[in-house]
Design a protein around this motif. Structure first.
Motif, short mmCIF file in Angstrom:
data_model
loop_
_atom_site.label_atom_id
_atom_site.label_comp_id
_atom_site.label_asym_id
_atom_site.label_seq_id
_atom_site.Cartn_x
_atom_site.Cartn_y
_atom_site.Cartn_z
N PRO A 39 0.53 -1.37 -0.21
CA PRO A 39 -0.10 0.10 0.10
C PRO A 39 1.18 1.35 0.16
O PRO A 39 2.31 1.10 0.78
CB PRO A 39 -0.91 0.16 1.52
CG PRO A 39 -0.63 -1.74 1.42
CD PRO A 39 0.58 -2.20 1.04
N LEU A 40 0.52 2.68 -0.52
CA LEU A 40 1.17 3.54 -0.19
C LEU A 40 1.53 3.87 0.51
O LEU A 40 0.66 4.01 1.44
CB LEU A 40 0.16 4.72 -1.02
CG LEU A 40 0.89 6.17 -1.14
CD1 LEU A 40 2.21 5.80 -2.02
CD2 LEU A 40 -0.31 6.89 -1.65
N SER A 41 2.91 4.45 0.41
CA SER A 41 3.45 4.31 1.90
C SER A 41 5.23 5.10 1.18
O SER A 41 5.47 4.75 0.73
CB SER A 41 4.31 3.83 3.15
OG SER A 41 4.72 1.93 2.17
N PHE A 42 5.78 6.08 2.48
CA PHE A 42 6.66 6.80 2.02
C PHE A 42 8.16 6.18 2.26
O PHE A 42 7.75 5.73 3.96
CB PHE A 42 6.63 7.96 1.91
CG PHE A 42 5.63 8.11 1.29
CD1 PHE A 42 6.17 8.65 -0.07
CD2 PHE A 42 4.51 8.13 1.51
CE1 PHE A 42 4.87 9.18 -1.15
CE2 PHE A 42 2.60 8.86 0.69
CZ PHE A 42 3.65 8.57 -0.69
N THR A 43 9.89 6.18 2.58
CA THR A 43 10.69 5.69 3.11
C THR A 43 10.77 7.03 3.75
O THR A 43 10.16 8.54 4.16
CB THR A 43 11.96 6.09 1.84
OG1 THR A 43 12.32 7.36 2.17
CG2 THR A 43 11.36 4.79 0.80
N ALA A 44 11.54 7.74 4.72
CA ALA A 44 12.24 8.44 5.49
C ALA A 44 12.84 9.40 5.41
O ALA A 44 12.21 10.39 6.19
CB ALA A 44 13.84 7.58 6.54
N ASP A 45 12.82 9.67 4.22
CA ASP A 45 13.32 10.86 3.20
C ASP A 45 11.96 11.25 2.28
O ASP A 45 11.84 12.21 1.65
CB ASP A 45 13.89 10.62 1.86
CG ASP A 45 15.52 10.16 3.24
OD1 ASP A 45 16.42 10.61 3.60
OD2 ASP A 45 15.72 8.96 3.02
N GLY A 46 11.00 10.38 1.75
CA GLY A 46 9.53 11.09 1.91
C GLY A 46 9.79 10.61 0.17
O GLY A 46 8.99 10.68 -0.51
N LEU A 47 10.20 9.89 -0.01
CA LEU A 47 10.01 9.16 -1.37
C LEU A 47 9.05 7.42 -1.09
O LEU A 47 9.23 6.93 0.07
CB LEU A 47 11.60 8.25 -2.38
CG LEU A 47 12.49 9.75 -1.69
CD1 LEU A 47 14.01 8.45 -2.09
CD2 LEU A 47 12.71 10.80 -3.15
N GLU A 48 8.22 7.27 -2.14
CA GLU A 48 6.97 6.73 -2.64
C GLU A 48 7.97 5.42 -2.34
O GLU A 48 9.38 4.80 -3.04
CB GLU A 48 6.80 6.23 -3.75
CG GLU A 48 5.58 5.59 -3.95
CD GLU A 48 6.12 3.93 -4.33
OE1 GLU A 48 5.72 3.23 -3.38
OE2 GLU A 48 7.10 3.43 -5.02
N GLN B 70 3.03 -9.79 0.45
CA GLN B 70 2.58 -9.07 -0.51
C GLN B 70 1.23 -9.09 0.30
O GLN B 70 0.31 -8.18 0.18
CB GLN B 70 2.77 -9.12 -1.91
CG GLN B 70 1.48 -8.19 -3.04
CD GLN B 70 1.78 -8.55 -4.79
OE1 GLN B 70 2.29 -9.21 -4.56
NE2 GLN B 70 1.09 -8.11 -4.97
N MET B 71 0.51 -10.26 0.50
CA MET B 71 -0.62 -10.79 0.83
C MET B 71 -1.12 -10.26 2.34
O MET B 71 -1.94 -9.45 2.45
CB MET B 71 -1.18 -11.77 1.12
CG MET B 71 -0.24 -13.27 -0.26
SD MET B 71 -2.00 -14.08 -0.25
CE MET B 71 -2.78 -14.08 -1.32
N ARG B 72 0.26 -10.42 3.40
CA ARG B 72 0.22 -9.65 4.68
C ARG B 72 -0.18 -8.01 4.34
O ARG B 72 -1.03 -7.30 4.78
CB ARG B 72 1.22 -9.50 5.37
CG ARG B 72 1.53 -11.33 5.95
CD ARG B 72 2.18 -12.30 6.39
NE ARG B 72 2.90 -12.87 6.66
CZ ARG B 72 4.27 -13.99 5.93
NH1 ARG B 72 4.24 -12.67 5.43
NH2 ARG B 72 3.77 -14.31 5.75
N ASP B 73 0.54 -6.98 3.46
CA ASP B 73 0.21 -6.02 3.80
C ASP B 73 -0.86 -5.74 3.15
O ASP B 73 -1.50 -4.28 3.18
CB ASP B 73 1.77 -5.41 2.11
CG ASP B 73 2.57 -6.14 2.87
OD1 ASP B 73 3.15 -5.26 4.26
OD2 ASP B 73 3.79 -5.66 2.14
N ASN B 74 -1.91 -6.37 2.15
CA ASN B 74 -2.92 -6.40 1.73
C ASN B 74 -4.16 -7.05 2.10
O ASN B 74 -5.00 -7.15 1.74
CB ASN B 74 -2.90 -6.83 -0.54
CG ASN B 74 -1.62 -5.41 -0.50
OD1 ASN B 74 -2.43 -4.26 -0.73
ND2 ASN B 74 -0.51 -5.86 -0.93
#
Ligand SMILES: NC(=O)c1ccc[n+]([C@@H]2O[C@H](COP(=O)([O-])OP(=O)(O)OC[C@H]3O[C@@H](n4cnc5c(N)ncnc54)[C@H](OP(=O)(O)O)[C@@H]3O)[C@@H](O)[C@H]2O)c1
Length: 308
Positions: free
Chosen positions: A104-113, A217-221
């Motif tokens: 799912p949409l999330s970002f790195t510590a530096d704000g990158l997808e 991937q399944m757990r994340d979703n």
């Protein structure tokens, strides 16, 4: 393209090789084979405890195994890792293997997808910082995927398409990140050659292998309840993680490779088999797109990627 058999790994003692994501799946099997042939393997992993547990499974190998913390989703962690690696001495190879897939949409510590941040930007910075440590026959192995064939990046791409793609389609962004791996490998090799460097950059894909990638991937979703069913099915129909490691191992060791190649299995839609030399995917072959990706990567990271 010859379907030559993979040459034996031979004696790798005296060679130090960094493998990212070495605690799991294809990265672990890459580390296992390298250590079994006498190499010193630097297991570059985000979780020290998971890495230590994996390293314990390699105890008794002829080669040494060193665990170092590396979070590819945090540029400061990558810089710290590279500083520590510099203290260890020269490297024979780097395997840019770790990845996240279709989260799912999330970002790195530096704000990158997160997917592009981990799979492409993190590895681009890591490889750049480790290039000066590579010995004269040094090899950079970039692990891509057959999913790169679904990538949509082209020479008109903008930085925001990489750092904050909108609308966010998780599978397409994964494909784009794996396409970015191929474009990056291509342009990095071109620039290294132009600079007179002997470093070989080789892109690989591992087919489709039974690892933690699909269960994650399944757990994340929110479909983790399917994992107990998925795992045995995967074990039956997919090739093993050890088979998925063979393209990386050949890329590190085949003396016939000079850089710029693409290796992976060919059988059943390139999902399984021995690693062979493959023609590049159209999505990874465009010179202008490769140059554009490289420039944007430097812009986003705020640094040149090739040491002067
Ligand atoms: N399996 C396949 O069928 C397949 C097909 C095509 C391509 N690939 C590619 O093969 C490579 C290996 O994947 P795999 O199948 O072996 O998957 P895996 O078992 O899920 O392993 C992925 C590894 O990446 C690590 N990782 C994730 N995020 C990280 C971060 N921020 N910093 C450092 N490490 C991080 C994971 O660490 P944690 O354990 O701590 O999460 C894990 O060690 C990937 O590049 C993937 O795209 C796999």
């Amino acid at each position: 393209m010859a379907a030559a058999a993979m040459p034996p790994l031979g004696d790798l003692s005296g060679r130090r090789i960094v493998v990212t994501g070495a605690n799991s799946g294809i990265g672990f099997e890459t580390a296992r084979a390298l250590a079994a042939h006498g190499a010193e393997v630097v297991m570059a992993c985000r979780s020290t405890s998971r890495a230590q547990a994996a390293a314990a499974r390699l105890r008794g190998s002829p080669g040494a195994v060193v665990v170092r913390q590396l979070d590819l989703a945090d540029l400061s962690s990558i810089r710290r890792f590279a500083e520590e690696a510099a203290g260890d001495g020269a490297l024979s190879g780097v395997v840019a293997n770790a990845a996240v897939m279709a989260c799912p949409l999330s970002f790195t510590a530096d704000g990158l997808e997160l997917q592009m941040g981990t799979n492409h930007f993190g590895h681009a910075l890591l490889v750049s910082l480790l290039l000066p440590l590579l010995d004269r026959a040094g090899r950079v192995v970039i692990v891509s995927s057959i999913a790169a064939r679904g990538g949509r990046l082209d020479a008109r791409m903008r930085a925001v398409d990489l750092t904050a793609p909108s609308p966010y389609r998780a599978q397409t962004v994964y494909s784009n990140s794996k396409q970015a791996n191929l474009l990056f490998a291509k342009e990095l090799q071109r620039r290294l050659r132009a600079a007179g460097s002997g470093t070989a950059v080789i892109a690989v894909h591992p087919g489709v292998s039974a690892t933690e990638l699909f269960p994650r991937q399944m757990r994340d979703n929110h479909m983790g309840f399917l994992v107990p069913v998925l795992k045995p099915v995967m074990g039956l129909i997919l090739q093993s993680a050890a088979a998925g490691a063979l393209p990386s191992l050949r890329a590190l060791s085949d003396p016939a490779l000079g850089g710029g190649e693409f290796l992976g299995p060919r059988r059943l839609g390139q999902t399984r088999g021995r690693p062979e030399l493959l023609g590049p995917y159209r999505q990874g072959a465009d010179d202008e797109a490769a140059a554009r990706l490289f420039e944007l990567t430097e812009e986003v990271l705020g640094t040149g990627l090739l040491a002067p």
